[in-house]
Design a protein around this motif. Structure first.
Motif, PDB file in Angstrom:
ATOM      1  N   UNK A 102       1.454   9.288  -5.302  1.00 41.49           N
ATOM      2  CA  UNK A 102       0.299  10.190  -5.382  1.00 41.49           C
ATOM      3  C   UNK A 102       0.326  11.182  -4.221  1.00 41.49           C
ATOM      4  N   UNK A 103       0.562  10.651  -3.042  1.00 40.54           N
ATOM      5  CA  UNK A 103       0.586  11.497  -1.844  1.00 40.54           C
ATOM      6  C   UNK A 103       1.697  12.541  -1.964  1.00 40.54           C
ATOM      7  N   UNK A 114       0.841  -1.197   0.000  1.00 34.80           N
ATOM      8  CA  UNK A 114       0.000   0.000   0.000  1.00 34.80           C
ATOM      9  C   UNK A 114       0.878   1.249   0.000  1.00 34.80           C
ATOM     10  N   UNK A 115       2.001   1.172   0.720  1.00 39.16           N
ATOM     11  CA  UNK A 115       2.938   2.287   0.773  1.00 39.16           C
ATOM     12  C   UNK A 115       3.479   2.598  -0.616  1.00 39.16           C
ATOM     13  N   UNK A 147       2.719  18.757  -1.543  1.00 30.86           N
ATOM     14  CA  UNK A 147       3.295  20.106  -1.554  1.00 30.86           C
ATOM     15  C   UNK A 147       2.350  21.180  -2.118  1.00 30.86           C
ATOM     16  N   UNK A 148       1.207  20.805  -2.687  1.00 33.72           N
ATOM     17  CA  UNK A 148       0.297  21.822  -3.224  1.00 33.72           C
ATOM     18  C   UNK A 148      -0.292  22.612  -2.052  1.00 33.72           C
ATOM     19  N   UNK A 149      -0.086  23.934  -2.028  1.00 33.63           N
ATOM     20  CA  UNK A 149      -0.607  24.713  -0.900  1.00 33.63           C
ATOM     21  C   UNK A 149      -2.129  24.587  -0.808  1.00 33.63           C
ATOM     22  N   UNK A 150      -2.656  24.459   0.388  1.00 32.90           N
ATOM     23  CA  UNK A 150      -4.102  24.301   0.559  1.00 32.90           C
ATOM     24  C   UNK A 150      -4.890  25.398  -0.150  1.00 32.90           C
TER      25      UNK A 150
END
Lengths: 256, 264
Positions: free
Chosen positions: B103-104, B96-97, B109-112
């Motif tokens: 993807x994770x 799973x890792x 790093x995409x700012x909220x």
């Protein structure tokens, strides 16, 4: 009953260069019911590997382990284990640690606490029931570990250098207590140690393993009455004999 | 008796800090009223206090607080619901890792705040939309810390458990890995509340609600009532501090009391 029979047990591990390291080779061993056996050998001779196979934590490459004539696969409630390292669950109180196995078996709250308290009493730690392991000394922690393993009432108790990390005084005390517990509960005990003194003090029988690949080098029956006096002449004689065996493993195994 | 002694002890321990706070207020007031002398550029503490009283009397602050808390709760519960199970899966199972990690790592790093356009498109001008932005900020600290916690579960605990009949994966996670990883999970949640709270102002900026601490901060800025803006700034800070205190004094002490006395 708790008669262990180990038949032609072999185990090897892969090495970095692709070859395999033979740790145990065709090891045969019988441990009688209610017998206290110490397995002795220099480090790297496969003592721990052997114990993990008996425990069912690892699977052997070939060979079989029989308990009262029945082959064992995987872990088994009839076999308990006390680890060398600190293995208590730090997030559980002492009592909840001892009750863990019973909880896994689905025992009710009252029943498991009643039984756990009995075993805590056996190791003399009743007043620490509500403490957390981090509040206990090393010797007390190993006592709890013994109580935790015994709480499921296994027929065989495996111990992997359980007192190895303790100071000499605590160690002697715990050896004494362990013999008391063994006499009361009458388990078959397989005890791993690298201390000759410890083995001679505790065991009915000492099994000396040769270094890699590990097999039985010699079996020594200790017909010394208990409690044994570490300073007696007979004790020293056995100790000298076993020490000699360990110090000259090559010459001895070539004779065999 | 005890209370008196405790109070005396506290005063002795904290009077320096209290002194600094009082000094900061005095300097701020003097600077604002004697040097800047423009309550638009720098409202002083007295201006702020009177703005606070009038906002409180209008009942706006309580409504703002409730709405903001709703946004925050939506975001944080979403983050817990998604972050913890994924963290467990990745930490426990190396397949799973390997599967989820890329993807994770790209999403993380995409700012909220960069998610705001999609928050609006997907959820419209609703509290869920603001909650989503907070969710994006909060989910990764929770996920990563849960993952690290599960990776770091000592093998010996799992093996000791197996010897005691804990052999099913479900039981091993529930009775061994989860409690062993809990300190790490809790500190992840704590970081997540901090990050989530910081996303709040921006999440309310685009008009998802008529109230909200962040929303009204912008509202009063547009009215050029800077004293009210400072009221909201201080409130945001104090509530953030309160949330962190809950963690420090309640959760750590009650859930993780077994760690006291442990050197690690």
């Amino acid at each position: 009953m708790g008669r262990l029979e180990i038949v032609n047990l072999s185990q090897s591990f892969p090495r970095d260069d692709g070859s395999r390291l033979q740790v145990l080779e065709n090891l045969n061993l019988v441990v009688q019911d209610k017998e206290f056996v110490c397995i002795l050998g220099s480090s790297g001779c496969g003592k721990t590997t052997l114990l993990r196979l008996i425990a069912g934590l690892d699977t052997a490459e070939s060979g079989a382990i029989l308990l009262d004539g029945e082959e064992m696969k995987g872990t088994n409630a009839k076999v308990g284990m006390v680890f060398q390292e600190y293995s208590l669950f730090p997030w559980r109180t002492v009592l909840d640690n001892v009750a863990f196995g019973l909880e896994m078996q689905g025992a009710g709250r009252e029943e498991r606490y009643r039984i756990a308290e009995q075993y805590l009493e056996l190791v003399g730690l009743t007043q620490f029931a509500k403490s957390y392991p981090s509040e206990l000394s090393g010797g007390m922690r190993q006592r709890v570990a013994v109580a935790r393993a015994l709480a499921l009432d296994p027929v065989v108790l495996l111990m992997d250098e359980p007192f190895g990390a303790l100071d000499a005084q605590t160690r002697n005390m715990l050896q004494h207590e362990l013999l008391g517990i063994w006499e009361k509960t009458k388990k078959t005990i397989v005890f791993i140690t690298h201390s000759v003194d410890e083995a001679v003090f505790l065991a009915d029988r000492i099994i000396v393993l040769t270094p890699r690949p590990g097999k039985v080098c010699e079996t020594i029956s200790l017909e010394l009455p208990r409690p044994r006096d570490r300073t007696s002449v007979e004790f020293a004689k056995f100790r000298r004999y076993v020490l000699d065996l360990i110090n000259q493993p090559e010459s001895h195994s070539s004779k065999v | 008796m005890n209370i008196i002694r405790d109070t005396a002890h506290r005063i002795r321990e904290h009077w320096l800090g209290a002194l600094a706070l009082v000094l900061a207020l005095v300097v701020w007031e003097c600077y604002a009223s004697l040097v800047v002398r423009n309550s638009f550029l720098l409202p002083g503490p007295t201006d702020v206090f009177s703005a606070f009283i009038s906002l409180l009397e209008k009942g706006i602050l309580l409504a703002d607080f409730e709405v903001s808390l709703l946004h925050f709760a939506i975001g944080l519960s979403g983050a817990l619901l998604i972050g913890i199970p994924i963290g467990i899966a990745m930490g426990w199972n190396s397949r799973a890792d390997q599967f989820l990690n890329p993807v994770i790592e790209i999403l993380r790093p995409i700012p909220p705040l960069a998610w705001i356009p999609f928050a609006i498109i997907w959820f419209g001008f609703t509290p869920v939309s603001a909650g989503f932005v907070i969710f994006v900020g909060a989910v990764f600290p929770i996920l990563i810390n849960t993952y690290t916690g599960f990776r770091g579960v000592p093998r010996i605990f799992v093996e000791a458990g197996r010897m005691l009949g804990c052999t099913r994966t479900r039981d091993q996670i529930r009775y061994i890995a989860f409690p062993a990883a809990l300190p790490s999970v809790v500190s992840g949640i704590r970081i997540a509340t901090g990050v989530g709270w910081m996303c709040l102002v921006a999440a309310e900026l685009f008009g998802v609600s008529n109230n909200g601490l962040g929303k009204d901060l912008w509202f009063y800025y547009n009215l050029h009532q800077m004293d009210a803006v400072v009221v909201y700034m201080l409130l945001l800070g104090l509530i953030g501090l309160a949330i962190d205190m809950v963690f420090r004094y309640y959760i750590d002490r009650h859930f993780l009391k077994w760690r006291t006395g442990e050197v690690a």
